[in-house]
Design a protein around this motif. Structure first.
Motif, mmCIF file in Angstrom:
data_model
loop_
_atom_site.group_PDB
_atom_site.id
_atom_site.type_symbol
_atom_site.label_atom_id
_atom_site.label_comp_id
_atom_site.label_asym_id
_atom_site.label_seq_id
_atom_site.Cartn_x
_atom_site.Cartn_y
_atom_site.Cartn_z
ATOM 1 N N TRP A 127 22.700 52.850 48.181
ATOM 2 C CA TRP A 127 21.692 53.896 48.333
ATOM 3 C C TRP A 127 22.071 55.037 47.408
ATOM 4 C CZ3 TRP A 127 20.440 56.968 53.479
ATOM 5 C CH2 TRP A 127 19.378 57.861 53.218
ATOM 6 N N ILE A 128 21.253 55.256 46.382
ATOM 7 C CA ILE A 128 21.475 56.335 45.436
ATOM 8 C C ILE A 128 20.298 57.281 45.495
ATOM 9 C CG2 ILE A 128 20.548 54.883 43.571
ATOM 10 C CD1 ILE A 128 22.284 56.485 41.626
ATOM 11 N N GLY A 129 20.595 58.567 45.622
ATOM 12 C CA GLY A 129 19.556 59.585 45.706
ATOM 13 C C GLY A 129 19.563 60.474 44.481
ATOM 14 N N LEU A 130 18.412 60.650 43.863
ATOM 15 C CA LEU A 130 18.245 61.491 42.674
ATOM 16 C C LEU A 130 17.288 62.640 42.991
ATOM 17 C CD1 LEU A 130 17.676 58.679 40.003
ATOM 18 C CD2 LEU A 130 19.851 59.666 40.722
ATOM 19 N N HIS A 131 17.515 63.765 42.338
ATOM 20 C CA HIS A 131 16.651 64.926 42.539
ATOM 21 C C HIS A 131 16.092 65.380 41.200
ATOM 22 C CE1 HIS A 131 15.817 69.330 43.194
ATOM 23 N NE2 HIS A 131 15.128 68.769 44.163
ATOM 24 N N GLU A 132 14.788 65.168 41.027
ATOM 25 C CA GLU A 132 14.043 65.604 39.858
ATOM 26 C C GLU A 132 14.732 65.220 38.549
ATOM 27 O OE1 GLU A 132 13.212 69.743 40.258
ATOM 28 O OE2 GLU A 132 11.891 69.479 41.993
ATOM 29 N N PRO A 133 15.004 63.940 38.343
ATOM 30 C CA PRO A 133 15.603 63.527 37.064
ATOM 31 C C PRO A 133 14.565 63.515 35.958
ATOM 32 C CG PRO A 133 15.138 61.606 38.388
ATOM 33 C CD PRO A 133 14.739 62.796 39.229
ATOM 34 N N ASP A 134 15.038 63.620 34.709
ATOM 35 C CA ASP A 134 14.136 63.470 33.579
ATOM 36 C C ASP A 134 14.149 62.029 33.087
ATOM 37 O OD1 ASP A 134 16.498 63.179 32.154
ATOM 38 O OD2 ASP A 134 16.506 65.239 31.444
ATOM 39 N N ALA A 135 13.371 61.767 32.047
ATOM 40 C CA ALA A 135 13.223 60.389 31.564
ATOM 41 C C ALA A 135 14.529 59.837 31.010
ATOM 42 C CB ALA A 135 12.117 60.339 30.509
ATOM 43 N N VAL A 136 15.312 60.682 30.330
ATOM 44 C CA VAL A 136 16.585 60.219 29.764
ATOM 45 C C VAL A 136 17.586 59.929 30.868
ATOM 46 C CG1 VAL A 136 18.488 60.853 28.239
ATOM 47 C CG2 VAL A 136 16.145 61.497 27.646
ATOM 48 N N THR A 146 20.046 49.545 35.197
ATOM 49 C CA THR A 146 21.006 48.912 36.108
ATOM 50 C C THR A 146 20.306 48.149 37.224
ATOM 51 O OG1 THR A 146 22.645 50.638 35.651
ATOM 52 C CG2 THR A 146 22.946 49.344 37.664
ATOM 53 N N PHE A 147 19.258 48.743 37.782
ATOM 54 C CA PHE A 147 18.574 48.120 38.913
ATOM 55 C C PHE A 147 17.350 47.313 38.497
ATOM 56 C CE2 PHE A 147 20.801 51.734 40.813
ATOM 57 C CZ PHE A 147 21.454 51.113 41.865
ATOM 58 N N GLY A 148 17.003 47.322 37.224
ATOM 59 C CA GLY A 148 15.857 46.550 36.762
ATOM 60 C C GLY A 148 14.533 47.086 37.257
ATOM 61 N N LEU A 149 14.343 48.412 37.187
ATOM 62 C CA LEU A 149 13.114 49.039 37.679
ATOM 63 C C LEU A 149 12.021 48.942 36.625
ATOM 64 C CD1 LEU A 149 14.694 52.275 39.220
ATOM 65 C CD2 LEU A 149 14.396 50.019 40.274
ATOM 66 N N HIS A 150 10.791 48.815 37.089
ATOM 67 C CA HIS A 150 9.660 48.676 36.174
ATOM 68 C C HIS A 150 9.402 50.002 35.474
ATOM 69 C CE1 HIS A 150 5.617 47.749 34.698
ATOM 70 N NE2 HIS A 150 5.938 46.469 34.871
ATOM 71 N N GLU A 151 9.069 49.926 34.191
ATOM 72 C CA GLU A 151 8.909 51.143 33.395
ATOM 73 C C GLU A 151 7.749 52.016 33.869
ATOM 74 O OE1 GLU A 151 6.412 48.821 29.848
ATOM 75 O OE2 GLU A 151 8.226 49.959 29.390
ATOM 76 N N LEU A 152 6.669 51.410 34.362
ATOM 77 C CA LEU A 152 5.545 52.206 34.850
ATOM 78 C C LEU A 152 5.922 52.978 36.112
ATOM 79 C CD1 LEU A 152 2.545 49.745 34.327
ATOM 80 C CD2 LEU A 152 3.252 51.674 32.883
ATOM 81 N N ALA A 153 6.660 52.313 37.000
ATOM 82 C CA ALA A 153 7.106 52.997 38.214
ATOM 83 C C ALA A 153 8.106 54.098 37.875
ATOM 84 C CB ALA A 153 7.737 51.989 39.173
ATOM 85 N N VAL A 154 8.975 53.857 36.897
ATOM 86 C CA VAL A 154 9.933 54.880 36.480
ATOM 87 C C VAL A 154 9.201 56.094 35.913
ATOM 88 C CG1 VAL A 154 11.794 55.390 34.857
ATOM 89 C CG2 VAL A 154 11.784 53.226 36.088
ATOM 90 N N GLU A 155 8.163 55.849 35.140
ATOM 91 C CA GLU A 155 7.380 56.955 34.588
ATOM 92 C C GLU A 155 6.734 57.778 35.690
ATOM 93 O OE1 GLU A 155 3.653 57.686 31.457
ATOM 94 O OE2 GLU A 155 4.385 55.650 31.889
ATOM 95 N N ASP A 156 6.197 57.106 36.709
ATOM 96 C CA ASP A 156 5.614 57.826 37.839
ATOM 97 C C ASP A 156 6.677 58.637 38.584
ATOM 98 O OD1 ASP A 156 3.181 56.763 37.238
ATOM 99 O OD2 ASP A 156 3.254 55.181 38.749
ATOM 100 N N ALA A 157 7.872 58.079 38.711
ATOM 101 C CA ALA A 157 8.930 58.773 39.436
ATOM 102 C C ALA A 157 9.400 60.015 38.702
ATOM 103 C CB ALA A 157 10.109 57.826 39.667
ATOM 104 N N VAL A 158 9.332 60.009 37.393
ATOM 105 C CA VAL A 158 9.782 61.154 36.606
ATOM 106 C C VAL A 158 8.745 62.269 36.622
ATOM 107 C CG1 VAL A 158 10.334 61.946 34.277
ATOM 108 C CG2 VAL A 158 11.320 59.823 35.137
ATOM 109 N N HIS A 159 7.482 61.916 36.414
ATOM 110 C CA HIS A 159 6.448 62.936 36.268
ATOM 111 C C HIS A 159 5.893 63.421 37.611
ATOM 112 C CE1 HIS A 159 6.436 60.989 32.262
ATOM 113 N NE2 HIS A 159 6.232 62.226 31.855
#
Length: 358
Positions: free
Chosen positions: A64-73, A81-94
């Motif tokens: 369980w890893i918790g992030l707070h307002e990370p940017d795209a980089v 590392t976890f194989g996350l989908h790029e579209l979902a990652v984009e939604d999580a950042v913005h």
């Protein structure tokens, strides 16, 4: 004595080397990263790569890893590392997403809206009543990655509470997702209870004889209700899908807990819908009350204008410079005219008073 080399000419100095940009460390955005085996947290501090390697080498437990307002980089390393989908990652950042549930090949992406009730003296003077944030969760077989946006969406207390119940964490990362959704829906209930008090005060103010509330204030409260509605209503479908077992990542013993959260969300949805309808009714009543007040003011203005027209007409007639006018040479002419004016105004006043125009 050897000659001292010249320091003034720039052409004699070698060009300064270009330094690569210093990367921002992952720990600047990571709130916590932990490994859980049989519901128990392993001691020590872990990076996301070491944590995944430890879990997969044991072939049990989860990260369980918790992030707070990370940017795209920053989130890129975690995504790889976890194989996350790029579209979902984009939604999580913005961020600024509606509550939803997206299913990918080997993970789920869930967006949840958090709400916080902003304390204020009165709902009719507050500039903001509801503050919103977001929590995104990537759920996999042996991991859950949470991305938070907003200052009030902390999960530290939830993590501590779950760690005191290792039997819950033993169910896997789906138990963490349930804990997060349950925490958020409970906050919805708390906000609606506080909102109910505000709406009672607004209702009393609207129907008070001389209410200071205005249509602008009613629109403000209704806008806050709509913001709460946008957080609550779209979450019903994702929770229902989780309760029905839309993915093998949600074990059967965890589905029943999601059904309980879905029931609580239904209660919240009914409250929010009732609040919205009641505020619409109160807004209509406020507008109707303002219209009646304006009609009453127009009646008063018209009545006083009619009363003032009587002396204005008489004075206007006698203000004309004619030699032959009635009662000009009579000693009692002036008192008689004043008496007639007063009597005519009194009659008009009694008529308007009787008809409730004054």
């Amino acid at each position: 004595m050897p000659a001292i080399p010249s320091l003034g000419g720039r052409k004699n100095r070698p060009p300064a080397p270009t330094l690569p940009p210093i990367p921002v460390p992952l720990s600047a955005y990571v709130v916590d990263c932990a490994v859980y085996i049989d519901g128990e947290r392993l001691p020590g501090r872990w990076s996301h790569t070491d944590a995944v390697a430890e879990v997969r080498s044991r072939n049990e437990g989860f990260v369980w890893i918790g992030l707070h307002e990370p940017d795209a980089v920053q989130i890129q390393g975690v995504a790889e590392t976890f194989g996350l989908h790029e579209l979902a990652v984009e939604d999580a950042v913005h961020a600024h997403q509606r509550p939803k549930l997206d299913r990918y090949e080997d993970n789920l992406f869930v967006v949840l809206k958090t709400v916080r009730y902003v304390e204020h003296e009165s709902p009719t003077t507050a500039n903001e009543i509801v503050e919103t944030g977001e929590i995104m969760a990537f759920l996999g077989k042996d991991y859950i990655v949470t991305v938070r946006h907003g200052k009030h969406s902390g999960l530290h207390e939830l993590r501590e509470r779950l760690e005191r119940s290792p039997e819950r964490l033993a169910a896997g990362p789906a138990a963490v997702l349930h804990g997060i959704s349950d925490l958020i829906v409970d906050s919805y209930l708390a906000v609606t209870e506080a909102f109910e008090t505000d709406i009672d005060l607004i209702e009393k103010a609207v129907f008070a004889p001389r209410s200071p509330i205005s249509a602008e204030q009613m629109y403000l409260v209704k806008r806050e209700i709509l913001e709460l509605r946008r957080a609550v209503m779209p979450l019903a479908n994702p929770l229902r899908r989780l309760a029905e077992g839309c993915s093998p990542l949600i074990p059967d013993d965890v589905r029943s807990y999601f059904r309980d959260v879905d029931d609580h969300l239904t209660t919240v949805s009914e409250r929010v819908t009732a609040f919205d309808e009641l505020l619409t009714t109160l807004l209509d009543a406020t507008l109707a009350k303002l219209t009646l007040q304006q009609n009453s003011d127009m009646r008063k203005i018209t009545s006083w204008a009619a009363i003032i027209a009587v002396p204005t007409m008489v004075v206007g007639v006698y203000g004309m410079n004619f030699d032959f006018m009635p009662e000009l040479k009579w000693r009692f002419g002036y008192p008689l005219v004043m008496l007639v004016i007063f009597f005519a105004c009194l009659v008009l006043y009694r008529i308007f008073r009787k008809n409730r125009w004054l």
